[in-house]
Scaffold this motif. Structure first.
Motif, PDB file in Angstrom:
ATOM      1  N   ALA A 130       4.446 -21.572   8.151  1.00 42.34           N
ATOM      2  CA  ALA A 130       3.393 -21.993   7.235  1.00 42.34           C
ATOM      3  C   ALA A 130       3.481 -21.283   5.895  1.00 42.34           C
ATOM      4  CB  ALA A 130       2.032 -21.711   7.873  1.00 42.34           C
ATOM      5  N   GLY A 142       4.684 -25.213   3.402  1.00 36.88           N
ATOM      6  CA  GLY A 142       5.308 -24.738   4.628  1.00 36.88           C
ATOM      7  C   GLY A 142       6.808 -24.679   4.457  1.00 36.88           C
ATOM      8  N   CYS A 181       3.446 -28.026   6.115  1.00 37.80           N
ATOM      9  CA  CYS A 181       2.810 -27.168   7.117  1.00 37.80           C
ATOM     10  C   CYS A 181       3.806 -26.918   8.252  1.00 37.80           C
ATOM     11  CB  CYS A 181       1.537 -27.806   7.680  1.00 37.80           C
ATOM     12  SG  CYS A 181       1.790 -29.394   8.497  1.00 37.80           S
TER      13      CYS A 181
END
Length: 361
Positions: A200, A212, A83
């Motif tokens: 992301a 990500g 992420c």
């Protein structure tokens, strides 16, 4: 690109006016099929050496797609993360900030950036100062500021970081949160002046949650501390205690990403880039501009923004508006701590989506 045929790649639009890519992008059917194919193969053939080698190949493929979306010179400059926040946190720690070092940020940043900064303040003793995003380049104190960490595209309004940060980055490290940038607008990390750009995979790249990317400027690699290297971060893992980490962004890869997830993310990126990234961005901007014009014509107070794909406007009761929209098959979101609701507009949206939203309002 043919907007209608592109839109057909996303099953959600058969029933929903989906305007929430700023949280999670719509999943193309190809993404789901890729994940299922890999999982079925693993279930039937087992996960032996062929599965392991194919996992490594999947990482290489996905890294290439992410590099293209970021304008990176080489895929090796891009780490695969889970992420945006993971990339940001890794870079904040990798800088080896010392007690008393000042980090400059904006007060309305996403918690995914403010959280790691708050932790660094508690545990490392750094000082965090804030300035409005539009003025953050001018607020730098050359004598005290050791890091500027802020959004490339503000998550609440869609405003862009000032171009002056590119000049700041020549003297002071700049870390950009690109969660609302990669896959949404044209990104050229080499011209932004940042030493690292975290973004992301599940938002505008339309991949699974748990994906990500992190671009790391090669010129900075030797100045960054390796963060708990795992198997995938080592050039020759069998070297044991003498094993060295990669000398590029792969040193910052997440310890483990499944082949299924990477295959799904790569399939989504292939759908997005099929007609060229420029065509994707141009189509999204056309629809976004149309929404802004129609909201303003209807008397809505649209938040000041830049040439991004986020549109926020003021409402009296954001939760009620979002609930009413959901009941009508329109997906938007409230922004906690602000008077705004937000629509995220992509190349997959059409005039019908805008009509349904405006009808709710």
């Amino acid at each position: 690109m043919d907007p209608a045929s592109f839109r057909e790649q996303f099953p959600v639009f058969e029933r929903t006016a989906y305007l929430n890519a700023g949280s999670c992008g719509p999943l193309p059917g190809a993404c789901l099929r890729a994940a299922v194919d890999v999982a079925l193969e693993a279930a039937e053939a087992g996960r032996g050496m062929p599965y392991f080698l194919a996992t490594t190949a999947a990482a290489t493929t996905l890294r290439g797609h992410y590099a293209a979306a970021l304008g990176a010179a080489s895929p090796a400059d891009v780490a695969l993360t889970t992420c945006t926040s993971e990339g940001l946190a890794r870079m904040i720690e990798a800088l080896r900030l010392q007690p008393g070092d000042e980090v400059l940020t904006a007060p309305d940043e996403h918690p995914g950036l403010l959280g790691p900064l708050a932790a660094a303040r508690r545990h490392l003793g750094i000082e965090v100062r804030t300035a409005p995003l539009a003025e953050i380049d001018a607020a730098v104190d050359p004598a005290r500021t050791k890091l500027v960490a802020c959004s490339h595209v503000n998550w609440t309004t869609g405003a862009l970081a000032p171009a002056g940060l590119a000049d700041v980055g020549r003297e002071i490290p700049v870390l950009l949160d690109g969660a609302q940038g990669a896959g949404a607008i044209d990104v050229d990390v080499t011209s932004l002046g940042c030493f690292a750009y975290a973004a992301a995979g599940q938002k505008w790249m339309c991949g699974p949650v748990g994906t990500g990317m992190l671009w790391v400027d090669p010129a900075w690699r030797e100045r960054l501390h390796d963060i708990v290297p795992g198997y995938v971060n080592l050039v020759v893992p069998a070297d044991g205690l003498e094993a060295a980490a990669w000398d590029d962004a792969r040193a910052f890869d997440a310890p483990a990403l499944s082949r299924e997830v990477m295959a799904a993310a790569a399939a989504s990126a292939e759908v997005l880039g099929r007609d060229g990234w420029d065509a994707l961005f141009a189509q999204a901007q056309l629809t976004c501009d149309e929404l802004v014009a129609r909201l303003e014509a209807a008397g809505h107070d649209v938040a000041p923004r830049g040439p991004s794909t986020l549109v926020s406007w003021t409402v009296d009761d954001a939760a009620a508006v979002v609930e009413r929209a959901s009941a009508a098959g329109v997906t938007i979101r409230p922004l906690p701590g602000t008077p705004y609701v937000r629509a995220s507009v992509g190349a997959w949206n059409d005039a019908g989506d805008l009509e349904r939203l405006l009808a709710v309002l």
